[in-house]
Motif scaffolding. Sequence first.
Motif, PDB file in Angstrom:
ATOM      1  N   PHE A  90       0.833  -1.204   0.000  1.00 16.48           N
ATOM      2  CA  PHE A  90       0.000   0.000   0.000  1.00 16.48           C
ATOM      3  C   PHE A  90       0.872   1.260   0.000  1.00 16.48           C
ATOM      4  O   PHE A  90       0.649   2.194  -0.774  1.00 16.48           O
ATOM      5  CB  PHE A  90      -0.922  -0.018   1.227  1.00 16.48           C
ATOM      6  CG  PHE A  90      -1.792   1.206   1.349  1.00 16.48           C
ATOM      7  CD1 PHE A  90      -2.974   1.297   0.638  1.00 16.48           C
ATOM      8  CD2 PHE A  90      -1.419   2.253   2.169  1.00 16.48           C
ATOM      9  CE1 PHE A  90      -3.778   2.427   0.750  1.00 16.48           C
ATOM     10  CE2 PHE A  90      -2.219   3.385   2.279  1.00 16.48           C
ATOM     11  CZ  PHE A  90      -3.392   3.473   1.567  1.00 16.48           C
ATOM     12  N   LEU A 102       1.156   4.196  -2.742  1.00 19.34           N
ATOM     13  CA  LEU A 102       0.926   5.620  -2.465  1.00 19.34           C
ATOM     14  C   LEU A 102       1.931   6.470  -3.209  1.00 19.34           C
ATOM     15  O   LEU A 102       1.592   7.433  -3.881  1.00 19.34           O
ATOM     16  CB  LEU A 102       1.103   5.902  -0.966  1.00 19.34           C
ATOM     17  CG  LEU A 102      -0.024   5.644   0.004  1.00 19.34           C
ATOM     18  CD1 LEU A 102       0.406   6.089   1.389  1.00 19.34           C
ATOM     19  CD2 LEU A 102      -1.273   6.377  -0.405  1.00 19.34           C
ATOM     20  N   PHE A 131      -0.285   9.521  -4.740  1.00 16.63           N
ATOM     21  CA  PHE A 131       0.277  10.863  -4.517  1.00 16.63           C
ATOM     22  C   PHE A 131       0.570  11.586  -5.837  1.00 16.63           C
ATOM     23  O   PHE A 131       0.171  12.733  -6.014  1.00 16.63           O
ATOM     24  CB  PHE A 131       1.539  10.795  -3.651  1.00 16.63           C
ATOM     25  CG  PHE A 131       1.268  10.681  -2.175  1.00 16.63           C
ATOM     26  CD1 PHE A 131       0.052  11.116  -1.642  1.00 16.63           C
ATOM     27  CD2 PHE A 131       2.212  10.158  -1.313  1.00 16.63           C
ATOM     28  CE1 PHE A 131      -0.208  11.023  -0.278  1.00 16.63           C
ATOM     29  CE2 PHE A 131       1.957  10.053   0.048  1.00 16.63           C
ATOM     30  CZ  PHE A 131       0.757  10.482   0.564  1.00 16.63           C
ATOM     31  N   PRO A 158      -3.200   3.069   7.904  1.00 15.25           N
ATOM     32  CA  PRO A 158      -2.598   3.491   6.627  1.00 15.25           C
ATOM     33  C   PRO A 158      -2.859   4.965   6.284  1.00 15.25           C
ATOM     34  O   PRO A 158      -1.976   5.637   5.743  1.00 15.25           O
ATOM     35  CB  PRO A 158      -3.275   2.589   5.594  1.00 15.25           C
ATOM     36  CG  PRO A 158      -3.808   1.443   6.353  1.00 15.25           C
ATOM     37  CD  PRO A 158      -4.106   1.933   7.729  1.00 15.25           C
ATOM     38  N   ALA A 159      -4.063   5.486   6.606  1.00 14.44           N
ATOM     39  CA  ALA A 159      -4.369   6.877   6.255  1.00 14.44           C
ATOM     40  C   ALA A 159      -3.443   7.838   7.002  1.00 14.44           C
ATOM     41  O   ALA A 159      -2.987   8.846   6.452  1.00 14.44           O
ATOM     42  CB  ALA A 159      -5.826   7.191   6.572  1.00 14.44           C
ATOM     43  N   ILE A 171      -0.398   7.081   8.057  1.00 11.61           N
ATOM     44  CA  ILE A 171       0.929   6.932   7.450  1.00 11.61           C
ATOM     45  C   ILE A 171       1.034   7.844   6.232  1.00 11.61           C
ATOM     46  O   ILE A 171       2.023   8.560   6.047  1.00 11.61           O
ATOM     47  CB  ILE A 171       1.189   5.458   7.052  1.00 11.61           C
ATOM     48  CG1 ILE A 171       1.131   4.558   8.293  1.00 11.61           C
ATOM     49  CG2 ILE A 171       2.536   5.313   6.350  1.00 11.61           C
ATOM     50  CD1 ILE A 171       1.337   3.086   8.005  1.00 11.61           C
ATOM     51  N   ALA A 172      -0.044   7.851   5.412  1.00  7.65           N
ATOM     52  CA  ALA A 172      -0.034   8.682   4.201  1.00  7.65           C
ATOM     53  C   ALA A 172       0.118  10.158   4.551  1.00  7.65           C
ATOM     54  O   ALA A 172       0.956  10.863   3.979  1.00  7.65           O
ATOM     55  CB  ALA A 172      -1.322   8.452   3.406  1.00  7.65           C
ATOM     56  N   VAL A 173      -0.674  10.632   5.510  1.00  7.94           N
ATOM     57  CA  VAL A 173      -0.626  12.055   5.851  1.00  7.94           C
ATOM     58  C   VAL A 173       0.730  12.427   6.452  1.00  7.94           C
ATOM     59  O   VAL A 173       1.289  13.478   6.136  1.00  7.94           O
ATOM     60  CB  VAL A 173      -1.779  12.420   6.817  1.00  7.94           C
ATOM     61  CG1 VAL A 173      -1.573  13.799   7.400  1.00  7.94           C
ATOM     62  CG2 VAL A 173      -3.100  12.372   6.078  1.00  7.94           C
ATOM     63  N   VAL A 190      -8.035  11.501  10.481  1.00  5.88           N
ATOM     64  CA  VAL A 190      -7.384  10.340   9.867  1.00  5.88           C
ATOM     65  C   VAL A 190      -7.027   9.244  10.855  1.00  5.88           C
ATOM     66  O   VAL A 190      -6.709   8.137  10.450  1.00  5.88           O
ATOM     67  CB  VAL A 190      -6.091  10.727   9.109  1.00  5.88           C
ATOM     68  CG1 VAL A 190      -6.416  11.696   7.988  1.00  5.88           C
ATOM     69  CG2 VAL A 190      -5.067  11.317  10.031  1.00  5.88           C
ATOM     70  N   THR A 201      -8.843   7.625  12.966  1.00  4.55           N
ATOM     71  CA  THR A 201      -9.812   6.559  13.147  1.00  4.55           C
ATOM     72  C   THR A 201     -10.269   6.095  11.783  1.00  4.55           C
ATOM     73  O   THR A 201     -11.029   6.752  11.119  1.00  4.55           O
ATOM     74  CB  THR A 201     -11.006   7.071  13.935  1.00  4.55           C
ATOM     75  OG1 THR A 201     -11.383   8.331  13.399  1.00  4.55           O
ATOM     76  CG2 THR A 201     -10.634   7.240  15.370  1.00  4.55           C
ATOM     77  N   SER A 202      -9.787   4.920  11.403  1.00  2.00           N
ATOM     78  CA  SER A 202     -10.073   4.423  10.069  1.00  2.00           C
ATOM     79  C   SER A 202     -10.114   2.903  10.094  1.00  2.00           C
ATOM     80  O   SER A 202     -10.566   2.319  11.067  1.00  2.00           O
ATOM     81  CB  SER A 202      -9.017   4.976   9.118  1.00  2.00           C
ATOM     82  OG  SER A 202      -9.414   4.848   7.808  1.00  2.00           O
ATOM     83  N   THR A 203      -9.569   2.303   9.049  1.00  2.00           N
ATOM     84  CA  THR A 203      -9.680   0.859   8.826  1.00  2.00           C
ATOM     85  C   THR A 203      -9.357  -0.010  10.040  1.00  2.00           C
ATOM     86  O   THR A 203     -10.026  -0.988  10.296  1.00  2.00           O
ATOM     87  CB  THR A 203      -8.712   0.457   7.703  1.00  2.00           C
ATOM     88  OG1 THR A 203      -8.509   1.581   6.882  1.00  2.00           O
ATOM     89  CG2 THR A 203      -9.259  -0.663   6.914  1.00  2.00           C
TER      90      THR A 203
END
Lengths: 245, 262
Positions: free
Chosen positions: A59, A63, A68, B116-117, B119-121, B195, B197-199
């Motif tokens: 994942f 990204l 992104f 994961p959300a 981590i992305a941010v 972000v 609180t998600s999966t």
Amino acid sequence: MVKEVLTGLATDLRGAVRDLLPIVLVVGFFQILVLRAPLPNLDGILVGSIGVVLGLALFIRGLDMGLFPIGEAMAHGLARRGSIVWLVIFAFTLGFSTTVAEPALIAIADEAAAVRAADGALAATAGSQASYALGLRLTVALSVGAALVVGVVRIIKGWPIQYFIIGGYIGVLILTLFAPHDIIGIAYDSGGVTTSTVTVPLATALGVGLATAIKGRNPMIDGFGLIAFASLTPMMFVMAYGIFV
Amino acid sequence: MSDVGAMLLEILRDTVLAIMPIGLLLVFFQTVIIRRRLPDIRRILVGFALIIAGMVLFLAGLGEALFPLGRLMAAQLTDPAFVGGLGPDGTAQWQSYGWVYVFGGLIGFATTIAEPALIAVSMKAAVVSGGTINAWGLRLVVAVGVAIGISLGCFRIVTGTSLPAYIIVGYVFVSLQAFRAPRTILALAFDTGGVTTSTVTVPLVTALGLGLAGSIPGRSPLVDGFGLIAFASLFPIMTVMGYAQLGEWRTRNKQASPTQEV
């Protein structure tokens, strides 16, 4: 490209193991020392953990390679085209389309309908509950679309975020006074769950990309904040829906 | 083995269905509105394939291994037979639920680290801030906020105190803090609320709340079981702003001290 995927993967895998480790430790600690029970289904846990670690690593690579870059390319493309109308339409559609089918929102809407039926505020038939839940889902999806529109306009104009958030808090508090008592807990929780794992990276890339492309905007100050709006409006709309429907 | 295959296929279908609207939206805007070739279309498609494959493995692994165990533990820890937390008059005594607060806090921390959300941010924040913000540090600070939030939220369910009261106090605190915190952190801090609180976090935390409300006499899971997610989205905003304030304060002190040495 295959090489790019593979070379990064080793680092990503190590990171994913580190990310999963706390859950394993907490579950192991409570199961063995507090509840004093053996771990059931140990094979399943091991196989599942390998799946989680691999999945997380893939994942994160995805990204960097897909989500992104495309989010930023879209932001730059739309900013370069200079059309605020298309930018607003894009933001609205992104918010609406990703929220309306969000599984967490479907669960919340069904629960809200069940609570209202238990109250007697709603006929206790499956049909009336289903139409109540569907109406609620559409309302929340509209609210997330509207939130992203306001968020994008804020980035373009460079308005400070805190006044919007505090305004939203005041709106939540006022609605709390009038909302049916039973629905408040569900409404408060709905804020956190409507933004999904795919929407978040895309909205973040869009915001940061816009703030980078527009002259005079600071990506750090102006680029973030789309998710914040998207998690505030559902709280208000779920309560308002409870008041008026 | 065919069970696993069927499960993977089902998750794959759900994931593809969830990503489809975004994909269609991106394709439409890219081809009809922007009309500019993407820099490296093959790389982006591979990225999307990796995201779908990653989410399928991730969700299957969680559903197979960790969620059933986490739910079972939430049920066991809130079971009156384990807690023994009922007073002589049959009401719940909040002191007896110590392990529940600890479990809530730790599982909130642990699931947030794997979200994961988030981590992305934090990846994005590290790049945008030019390294001033450390991605791993940001995630730790957010996870601490979630831990505090869930623990307090469990306490609220056990005591049966008013949810809006806690949230109002939290809002007032966050609003005041927003005027004191460094301007560069504000938008990011508010984003982390959504972000966290998600999966991974939502299913486990919801199970904890419903189990807790269901095991205490006089509480209804449907009404009192909610509110933990709201706590988990509020406290990270405070800890992230607080962390930035702390950093600012320390730099100021560091700048002030060399004059003494000279």
